[in-house]
Design a protein around this motif. Structure first.
Motif, PDB file in Angstrom:
ATOM      1  N   THR A 152       0.872  -1.173   0.000  1.00 26.00           N
ATOM      2  CA  THR A 152       0.000   0.000   0.000  1.00 26.00           C
ATOM      3  C   THR A 152       0.906   1.219   0.000  1.00 26.00           C
ATOM      4  OG1 THR A 152      -1.734  -1.126   1.270  1.00 26.00           O
ATOM      5  CG2 THR A 152      -1.788   1.288   1.235  1.00 26.00           C
ATOM      6  N   ILE A 153       0.700   2.120  -0.933  1.00 26.74           N
ATOM      7  CA  ILE A 153       1.473   3.362  -1.001  1.00 26.74           C
ATOM      8  C   ILE A 153       0.548   4.510  -0.622  1.00 26.74           C
ATOM      9  CG2 ILE A 153       2.759   4.942  -2.480  1.00 26.74           C
ATOM     10  CD1 ILE A 153       3.565   2.516  -4.192  1.00 26.74           C
ATOM     11  N   VAL A 154       0.813   5.115   0.514  1.00 21.40           N
ATOM     12  CA  VAL A 154      -0.041   6.192   1.026  1.00 21.40           C
ATOM     13  C   VAL A 154       0.513   7.530   0.551  1.00 21.40           C
ATOM     14  CG1 VAL A 154      -1.072   7.215   3.079  1.00 21.40           C
ATOM     15  CG2 VAL A 154      -0.540   4.762   3.040  1.00 21.40           C
ATOM     16  N   ARG A 155      -0.344   8.344  -0.036  1.00 20.75           N
ATOM     17  CA  ARG A 155       0.089   9.630  -0.593  1.00 20.75           C
ATOM     18  C   ARG A 155      -0.587  10.787   0.147  1.00 20.75           C
ATOM     19  NH1 ARG A 155      -0.474   8.250  -7.041  1.00 20.75           N
ATOM     20  NH2 ARG A 155       1.586   7.288  -7.363  1.00 20.75           N
ATOM     21  N   PRO A 156      -0.001  11.212   1.258  1.00 23.27           N
ATOM     22  CA  PRO A 156      -0.579  12.345   1.982  1.00 23.27           C
ATOM     23  C   PRO A 156      -0.188  13.668   1.326  1.00 23.27           C
ATOM     24  CG  PRO A 156       1.408  11.613   3.076  1.00 23.27           C
ATOM     25  CD  PRO A 156       1.187  10.669   1.921  1.00 23.27           C
ATOM     26  N   PRO A 157      -0.930  14.729   1.617  1.00 27.55           N
ATOM     27  CA  PRO A 157      -0.499  16.075   1.244  1.00 27.55           C
ATOM     28  C   PRO A 157       0.479  16.586   2.303  1.00 27.55           C
ATOM     29  CG  PRO A 157      -2.637  16.181   2.280  1.00 27.55           C
ATOM     30  CD  PRO A 157      -2.240  14.722   2.256  1.00 27.55           C
ATOM     31  N   ALA A 158       0.527  17.888   2.514  1.00 27.36           N
ATOM     32  CA  ALA A 158       1.446  18.468   3.494  1.00 27.36           C
ATOM     33  C   ALA A 158       1.199  17.891   4.885  1.00 27.36           C
ATOM     34  CB  ALA A 158       1.283  19.985   3.522  1.00 27.36           C
ATOM     35  N   LEU A 159       2.288  17.605   5.604  1.00 27.81           N
ATOM     36  CA  LEU A 159       2.195  17.052   6.955  1.00 27.81           C
ATOM     37  C   LEU A 159       2.371  18.154   7.986  1.00 27.81           C
ATOM     38  CD1 LEU A 159       4.343  13.811   6.533  1.00 27.81           C
ATOM     39  CD2 LEU A 159       1.868  14.077   6.275  1.00 27.81           C
ATOM     40  N   SER A 160       1.646  18.024   9.073  1.00 29.36           N
ATOM     41  CA  SER A 160       1.773  18.992  10.159  1.00 29.36           C
ATOM     42  C   SER A 160       1.858  18.235  11.476  1.00 29.36           C
ATOM     43  CB  SER A 160       0.591  19.960  10.171  1.00 29.36           C
ATOM     44  OG  SER A 160      -0.587  19.285  10.577  1.00 29.36           O
ATOM     45  N   ASP A 161       2.127  18.955  12.548  1.00 28.89           N
ATOM     46  CA  ASP A 161       2.255  18.343  13.864  1.00 28.89           C
ATOM     47  C   ASP A 161       1.048  18.597  14.742  1.00 28.89           C
ATOM     48  OD1 ASP A 161       4.808  17.191  13.444  1.00 28.89           O
ATOM     49  OD2 ASP A 161       5.741  19.151  13.726  1.00 28.89           O
ATOM     50  N   HIS A 162      -0.089  18.989  14.139  1.00 29.33           N
ATOM     51  CA  HIS A 162      -1.278  19.200  14.963  1.00 29.33           C
ATOM     52  C   HIS A 162      -1.800  17.848  15.443  1.00 29.33           C
ATOM     53  CE1 HIS A 162      -3.843  17.841  11.680  1.00 29.33           C
ATOM     54  NE2 HIS A 162      -3.421  18.824  10.896  1.00 29.33           N
ATOM     55  N   ASP A 163      -2.654  17.876  16.444  1.00 38.16           N
ATOM     56  CA  ASP A 163      -3.152  16.655  17.066  1.00 38.16           C
ATOM     57  C   ASP A 163      -3.978  15.832  16.088  1.00 38.16           C
ATOM     58  OD1 ASP A 163      -3.773  18.332  20.229  1.00 38.16           O
ATOM     59  OD2 ASP A 163      -1.963  17.374  19.453  1.00 38.16           O
ATOM     60  N   ALA A 164      -4.190  14.568  16.462  1.00 38.27           N
ATOM     61  CA  ALA A 164      -4.967  13.661  15.620  1.00 38.27           C
ATOM     62  C   ALA A 164      -6.466  13.900  15.753  1.00 38.27           C
ATOM     63  CB  ALA A 164      -4.645  12.219  15.982  1.00 38.27           C
ATOM     64  N   ALA A 165      -6.870  14.809  16.648  1.00 38.29           N
ATOM     65  CA  ALA A 165      -8.296  15.039  16.889  1.00 38.29           C
ATOM     66  C   ALA A 165      -8.992  15.453  15.592  1.00 38.29           C
ATOM     67  CB  ALA A 165      -8.469  16.125  17.939  1.00 38.29           C
ATOM     68  N   GLY A 166     -10.203  14.975  15.421  1.00 35.49           N
ATOM     69  CA  GLY A 166     -10.950  15.314  14.222  1.00 35.49           C
ATOM     70  C   GLY A 166     -10.896  14.184  13.207  1.00 35.49           C
ATOM     71  N   ASP A 167     -11.888  14.146  12.355  1.00 34.13           N
ATOM     72  CA  ASP A 167     -11.965  13.090  11.358  1.00 34.13           C
ATOM     73  C   ASP A 167     -11.016  13.372  10.208  1.00 34.13           C
ATOM     74  OD1 ASP A 167     -13.956  11.822  12.803  1.00 34.13           O
ATOM     75  OD2 ASP A 167     -15.568  12.911  11.768  1.00 34.13           O
ATOM     76  N   HIS A 168     -10.569  12.287   9.572  1.00 27.68           N
ATOM     77  CA  HIS A 168      -9.840  12.437   8.334  1.00 27.68           C
ATOM     78  C   HIS A 168     -10.519  11.589   7.269  1.00 27.68           C
ATOM     79  CE1 HIS A 168      -7.585   9.057  10.360  1.00 27.68           C
ATOM     80  NE2 HIS A 168      -7.903   8.488   9.219  1.00 27.68           N
ATOM     81  N   ARG A 169     -10.277  11.938   6.043  1.00 29.65           N
ATOM     82  CA  ARG A 169     -10.885  11.238   4.918  1.00 29.65           C
ATOM     83  C   ARG A 169      -9.797  10.518   4.130  1.00 29.65           C
ATOM     84  NH1 ARG A 169     -12.722  15.381   1.391  1.00 29.65           N
ATOM     85  NH2 ARG A 169     -11.264  16.745   2.489  1.00 29.65           N
TER      86      ARG A 169
END
Length: 209
Positions: A152-169
């Motif tokens: 599996t090759i995961v292609r995220p956009p820009a990474l940040s150090d904010h918390d994991a709180a909140g949903d992601h798609r």
């Protein structure tokens, strides 16, 4: 949402000492998995370390991967200047995994490489900022897709150090905008989710907040 996983795994993490790698290590341990943290310098973690001093040394990595159920690569190159860390590391990892009998590989790449290296505002911006690192990802990915592994090759956009709180798609065709980003903790959670309950085998999922 992560499924309930009763069987614990042994997770090998490449690039374990990096910002994303540390999040993967802590997330996997928090869920009760055994972690093999591949590092260049001893003492990065209190337990579970395996030294991998040279990313081109596949034989040393093969020994460290003995007993692993899955390899998660969070390798990343230098912030500035040409780099081949991801390409060299994955080339070694594919060889080492075959030797160790490990078939599952989840690798962090980046949105904006190969077919997503297009004329979008996001792609143009990221290539203007970190072209050397993007080139490294572009030469890394084909090594994975022809490997015969369950990748599996995961292609995220820009990474940040904010918390994991909140949903992601997540999704293979998820729109990535100029302002798209994902926290490293959220990315790490998705990587471990995918190790536990594979949804994107031989696919290129994207992830964003």
């Amino acid at each position: 949402m992560r499924q309930n996983v009763s069987q614990k795994m042994t997770v090998a993490v490449l690039g374990a000492s990096g910002a994303t790698g540390r999040q993967v290590v802590s997330t996997a341990r928090r869920r009760g998995h055994k972690v093999i943290a591949l590092v260049r310098r001893p003492g990065t973690f209190e337990t579970g370390e395996a030294l991998w001093l040279d990313v081109t040394n596949a034989s040393a990595l093969a020994g460290a991967l003995a007993g692993a159920d899955v390899v998660i690569s969070a390798l990343g190159g230098a912030g500035k200047g040409p780099t081949t860390v991801c390409t060299d590391g994955i080339r070694s990892a594919v060889t080492a995994m075959r030797s160790a009998g490990v078939t599952r590989l989840i690798a962090v790449s980046a949105h904006g490489v190969l077919e997503t290296h297009d004329k979008s505002l996001y792609s143009r911006a990221v290539w203007a900022g970190v072209a050397d690192r993007m080139r490294d990802k572009e030469t890394m990915e084909p090594l994975i897709t022809v490997s015969g592994l369950e990748w599996t090759i995961v292609r995220p956009p820009a990474l940040s150090d904010h918390d994991a709180a909140g949903d992601h798609r997540t999704g293979v065709d998820l729109p990535i905008r100029l302002w798209s980003s994902i926290g490293r903790a959220g990315l790490a959670a998705f990587l471990v989710d995918e190790a536990e309950s594979p949804r994107y085998v031989r696919a290129h999922p994207r992830i964003t907040r």
